[in-house]
Design a protein around this motif. Sequence first.
Motif, PDB file in Angstrom:
ATOM      1  N   ALA A  37       0.835  -1.202   0.000  1.00 38.28           N
ATOM      2  CA  ALA A  37       0.000   0.000   0.000  1.00 38.28           C
ATOM      3  C   ALA A  37       0.870   1.253   0.000  1.00 38.28           C
ATOM      4  O   ALA A  37       1.947   1.277   0.613  1.00 38.28           O
ATOM      5  CB  ALA A  37      -0.918   0.003   1.217  1.00 38.28           C
ATOM      6  N   ALA A  39       0.835   5.909  -0.698  1.00 36.75           N
ATOM      7  CA  ALA A  39       0.151   7.180  -0.937  1.00 36.75           C
ATOM      8  C   ALA A  39       1.209   8.222  -1.273  1.00 36.75           C
ATOM      9  O   ALA A  39       2.396   8.036  -0.991  1.00 36.75           O
ATOM     10  CB  ALA A  39      -0.659   7.604   0.286  1.00 36.75           C
ATOM     11  N   GLY A  62      -2.723   3.018  -5.669  1.00 36.04           N
ATOM     12  CA  GLY A  62      -2.431   2.947  -4.241  1.00 36.04           C
ATOM     13  C   GLY A  62      -1.459   1.871  -3.846  1.00 36.04           C
ATOM     14  O   GLY A  62      -1.519   1.354  -2.720  1.00 36.04           O
ATOM     15  N   ALA A 206      -4.273   1.674   1.794  1.00 37.70           N
ATOM     16  CA  ALA A 206      -3.904   2.848   1.004  1.00 37.70           C
ATOM     17  C   ALA A 206      -4.762   4.068   1.345  1.00 37.70           C
ATOM     18  O   ALA A 206      -4.228   5.179   1.474  1.00 37.70           O
ATOM     19  CB  ALA A 206      -3.990   2.523  -0.486  1.00 37.70           C
TER      20      ALA A 206
END
Length: 397
Positions: A37, A39, A62, A206
């Motif tokens: 995950a 960002a 993500g 995410a």
Amino acid sequence: MSVTAARGFTASGVSAGIKDSGAPDLALVVNRGPSYAAAAVFTSNRVQAAPVRWSRRVIGDGALAAVVLNSGGANACTGPAGEDDARAMAERTARALRVEAEQVAVCSTGLIGVPLPVDRVTAGIDAAAAELSEDGGEAAAIAIKTTDSVHKTAVASGSGPASGPRSGSGPGPGWTVGGMAKGAGMLAPGLATMLVVLTTDADVSAPTLDSALRQAVRTTFDRVDSDGCMSTNDTVLLLASGASGVRPDPAEFAEAVHGVCLDLALRLVADAEGASKEIEVRVVGAASEQDAVTVGRSIARNNLLKCALHGEDPNWGRVLSAIGTTSAVFDPDRLDVSINGVRVCRDGAAGEPRDKVDLSGRAVTVTVDLRSGDASATIWTNDLTAAYVHENSAYSS
């Protein structure tokens, strides 16, 4: 250990020959899972470097397996060839790590408008892949420096409640957030001339990563306003391996991410090009947070005030002048200003004698009370020095 403080990550930093000096200039950060995950937050500058455009695309789902970063060249404003070069960096990294190119973010920093020596970069990626280790975080942080005088790292950990930034070389029994950053000039809102990679071994989705990162960036990196200049390459990435097996409370996790971001943001200000003062502008009593931010930025960008503080002159009149250029709600006859704890302006007029203000140290705090509400904000900046002018007058020479 920087980005390798969190379990599930390896990193490296090598000299690929991008810089003429032979200093380290290429880094890899690799997520070994089991989760991938991720960002990101990018510059709000409308002129964006090829690596930013590439990374914006690949972060869309993500997930990231790796980040490749170089210093010595921004690959910004380099046309279609620059786009090809960013893709080539991702593809070479993917081949070396046996992942997909769309799982690799690319970050570059350095002089704008100069093509990267791609053959050296790709060979450097192979060398960096061969040197990946759980102890490679510091080498990676060193490799992304440009005009930075020091490399910048921070770590936080939690087992239940987030414990905030801490010193130490390894993860605790719970979960960890680690980070590295580079940046010393073009530090202004919409991030700064900075590359930041954050890692965590927490088991976090995410969307949770994205929420925590955006909250943190808004009140840390976006509140750094050193010289009013915004870069084309700013990137902040947050990757989660899930290797701790711990799923923290989202609020606790967000607090830890904020702590690491604040630590790194303040290190950027402390290392700002040519700076001799680190200036914290606190605006309180504002009608809204936006008013507080607007006033804080106006003060932080006032070159006359920055020069005065460099000369250790507590010239509060320049603070009031900066406030007066904004659209914030305030009554000019009710403004209070304190400098390093001395209220030199009260009710829009002279307060305590300015010779009571001690500006001999590096730290300076300017506190403004707008007396118009309950909102507040803090902006971090630095003074304007001859050393800053000298360094930036010859940057591309």
